[in-house]
Design a protein around this motif. Sequence first.
Motif, PDB file in Angstrom:
ATOM      1  N   LEU A  33       0.852  -1.198   0.000  1.00 47.96           N
ATOM      2  CA  LEU A  33       0.000   0.000   0.000  1.00 47.96           C
ATOM      3  C   LEU A  33       0.886   1.244   0.000  1.00 47.96           C
ATOM      4  CD1 LEU A  33      -2.656  -1.176   2.613  1.00 47.96           C
ATOM      5  CD2 LEU A  33      -2.924  -1.063   0.127  1.00 47.96           C
ATOM      6  N   PRO A  34       0.566   2.237  -0.823  1.00 45.34           N
ATOM      7  CA  PRO A  34       1.488   3.372  -1.005  1.00 45.34           C
ATOM      8  C   PRO A  34       1.525   4.364   0.152  1.00 45.34           C
ATOM      9  CG  PRO A  34      -0.491   3.661  -2.349  1.00 45.34           C
ATOM     10  CD  PRO A  34      -0.566   2.286  -1.764  1.00 45.34           C
ATOM     11  N   ARG A  35       0.438   4.399   0.977  1.00 48.74           N
ATOM     12  CA  ARG A  35       0.386   5.445   1.999  1.00 48.74           C
ATOM     13  C   ARG A  35       0.343   4.844   3.399  1.00 48.74           C
ATOM     14  NH1 ARG A  35      -4.246   7.674  -0.777  1.00 48.74           N
ATOM     15  NH2 ARG A  35      -5.331   7.608   1.228  1.00 48.74           N
ATOM     16  N   ARG A  36       0.913   5.589   4.348  1.00 48.38           N
ATOM     17  CA  ARG A  36       0.967   5.122   5.724  1.00 48.38           C
ATOM     18  C   ARG A  36      -0.430   4.970   6.315  1.00 48.38           C
ATOM     19  NH1 ARG A  36       0.986   7.094  10.852  1.00 48.38           N
ATOM     20  NH2 ARG A  36       2.325   6.021  12.374  1.00 48.38           N
ATOM     21  N   ASP A  37      -1.336   5.908   6.015  1.00 47.68           N
ATOM     22  CA  ASP A  37      -2.680   5.812   6.568  1.00 47.68           C
ATOM     23  C   ASP A  37      -3.415   4.588   6.042  1.00 47.68           C
ATOM     24  OD1 ASP A  37      -2.737   7.283   4.016  1.00 47.68           O
ATOM     25  OD2 ASP A  37      -4.896   7.428   4.386  1.00 47.68           O
ATOM     26  N   GLN A  38      -3.132   4.200   4.793  1.00 50.81           N
ATOM     27  CA  GLN A  38      -3.735   2.986   4.253  1.00 50.81           C
ATOM     28  C   GLN A  38      -3.207   1.751   4.967  1.00 50.81           C
ATOM     29  OE1 GLN A  38      -2.684   3.453   0.087  1.00 50.81           O
ATOM     30  NE2 GLN A  38      -4.761   4.122  -0.429  1.00 50.81           N
ATOM     31  N   ARG A  39      -1.913   1.754   5.243  1.00 49.55           N
ATOM     32  CA  ARG A  39      -1.327   0.605   5.947  1.00 49.55           C
ATOM     33  C   ARG A  39      -1.901   0.474   7.351  1.00 49.55           C
ATOM     34  NH1 ARG A  39       3.112   2.697   3.012  1.00 49.55           N
ATOM     35  NH2 ARG A  39       3.978   3.831   4.804  1.00 49.55           N
ATOM     36  N   LEU A  40      -2.121   1.597   8.015  1.00 50.92           N
ATOM     37  CA  LEU A  40      -2.714   1.566   9.346  1.00 50.92           C
ATOM     38  C   LEU A  40      -4.143   1.034   9.294  1.00 50.92           C
ATOM     39  CD1 LEU A  40      -2.734   2.221  12.363  1.00 50.92           C
ATOM     40  CD2 LEU A  40      -3.427   4.562  11.767  1.00 50.92           C
ATOM     41  N   LYS A  41      -4.932   1.512   8.340  1.00 51.24           N
ATOM     42  CA  LYS A  41      -6.318   1.055   8.229  1.00 51.24           C
ATOM     43  C   LYS A  41      -6.384  -0.427   7.877  1.00 51.24           C
ATOM     44  CE  LYS A  41      -8.800   5.352   7.298  1.00 51.24           C
ATOM     45  NZ  LYS A  41      -7.697   6.261   7.654  1.00 51.24           N
ATOM     46  N   ALA A  42      -5.447  -0.884   7.040  1.00 52.36           N
ATOM     47  CA  ALA A  42      -5.425  -2.303   6.685  1.00 52.36           C
ATOM     48  C   ALA A  42      -5.186  -3.166   7.920  1.00 52.36           C
ATOM     49  CB  ALA A  42      -4.348  -2.564   5.631  1.00 52.36           C
ATOM     50  N   GLU A  43      -4.253  -2.734   8.783  1.00 55.99           N
ATOM     51  CA  GLU A  43      -3.988  -3.514   9.993  1.00 55.99           C
ATOM     52  C   GLU A  43      -5.155  -3.425  10.966  1.00 55.99           C
ATOM     53  OE1 GLU A  43      -0.513  -4.368  13.301  1.00 55.99           O
ATOM     54  OE2 GLU A  43      -0.133  -2.979  11.648  1.00 55.99           O
ATOM     55  N   GLN A  44      -5.789  -2.265  11.053  1.00 59.05           N
ATOM     56  CA  GLN A  44      -6.982  -2.148  11.880  1.00 59.05           C
ATOM     57  C   GLN A  44      -8.072  -3.107  11.390  1.00 59.05           C
ATOM     58  OE1 GLN A  44      -7.840   2.031  11.434  1.00 59.05           O
ATOM     59  NE2 GLN A  44      -6.855   2.583  13.375  1.00 59.05           N
TER      60      GLN A  44
END
Length: 398
Positions: A33-44
Motif C-alpha cells: 500500500l502506497p500510503r501510511r494511513d492505508q497501511r494503518l487502516k489495513a492492519e486495523q
Amino acid sequence: MPLPPDRPPSTPAGTAICDGVVTGLSATLFSVLPRRDQRLKAEQYLRGLRHAKGRKSIRNIAGYIGGATAEQGLHHFISDSTWDWQPMRAALAAHLEQAAAPQAWVVRSLPIPKAGEHSVGVDRLFAPQLGHTFRGQQAFGVWFASEELSTPVNWRLLLPDQWLTDHERRERARIPEGLARESREECATAVAIETAQYGDLARRPVLLDLRGGAIRPTLARLAAARMPVIGRIDPSCRLTVADRALPGFGAGPLPALQILESTKGLRRPVRWLDAARRGTSRTSLASGVRVSLLDPRTGRQRSMLLLGEWRDPQRPPVGVWLTDLLNAPVGSLLQTAKLTRRVDRDVAEVGEQVGLRDFVGRSFRGWHRHITLVSAAHAATVLSAQGVALDLRRDQAA
C-alpha cells in the motif's frame, strides 16, 4: 489512532507467537500500500476481522477499533479508495509459499446467501455444496493447502448476465470494463490461472470439482497454462481405456464407473490423513487406470489417469478423479485429493469466523478488498495456531 491489542492465546508464549505472526504478516502484505494511513487502516481492519464481535461488517469492525469516526474511514478505505488488491494477494501467496509449503491449490466455490438484490453479483444460483439453488453471490477461491492448514490467496466473483449487460446495475456496482460472463467452471479455471501469474510460485496440483461442468475445455485451459490438475468428475463421464492389457481397451468411450468396476483387481489400500476429523488416519481402496479423452485444442486424444476410491469394496467408488499426473503413485494422488477436506474444515472453523460471507457493501471493488483482507486474517489465524502448536510440541518434548 492506536491499534487495540490482539486477543492473546491462553499462554504468554502463545501471545508472543500470535503477535509476531500478525505483526510480521501485516508488514509483509501491507507494504504494497502506497500510503501510511492505508497501511494503518489495513492492519486495523485485519485485527477487527479477527476479533470484532458478531458479523464482520465495517460497522462492527469500527466498533472494535474506535467507533463512528473509524467507521467512516474504514468505509472509504474498503469501498471508495483506489488501492489494488492483487499485489496484496500476490504477497500473501508468496508468504505462504515460504511459510506453509502448500501441497496443492484447491479451487473451492463459496456460496454467499443474500436477502437483498443490490449486492454485486446477486442472482438465483446453484451451489453444489448445498445441493440446491440459493439467492446470493457465488465466488471461487484458490486455497493453498497442506495437511496442516489451508488459506485462501485469490478470489473471483461470478457475475451473471444481468450484472454485465444492465448498464444501471453495472454502474451502481462499479464493475470494471472488460469483464465478460463466465460459466462456473470458467470462473474456477480463471482464478487458478490468474494465481499462477503472481510470480515465482511453484506450480502445485490444482484440485477442482468438475462434476456437472465442461470437463474437456477446462482441462485444456489448464494444460495450456501448464498447470497440473486433479479434477473430481462424475462417474458417468465417458473416457477411453488406454492400456491394452485392461478390459475395455478398444471399446471406445466408456463411463468412468464402468472402467473402474471392470478393473477392481488393481485396487490397493491407501492410508490417508483425514484433516476434517482432526488428523484421524483412514484407509481406502484406490486404483488408477490409464485413459484418454479428446483435447478440443488439438483434436487429439490426451493421456490421463482415472483415479477411483472405495470405502466398501462391495459398493461403487465414493470418489472419481481425473489427473494428468500420470507418473504419481496412486496413494499420493488420493492423499492430495483429500486436501479438499482440509479446506472445508478451515472454511467452517476459521473462514466463517473472520468474515468470508460478511461483506454488506454493494460494490465490486469493495467486495474484493474485503475478501482480500479476510484472506489475510484467515492466514494470520491459522499460522498463529500452527506456531502455538509447534511451540507446545517442543515444550512437551523438552
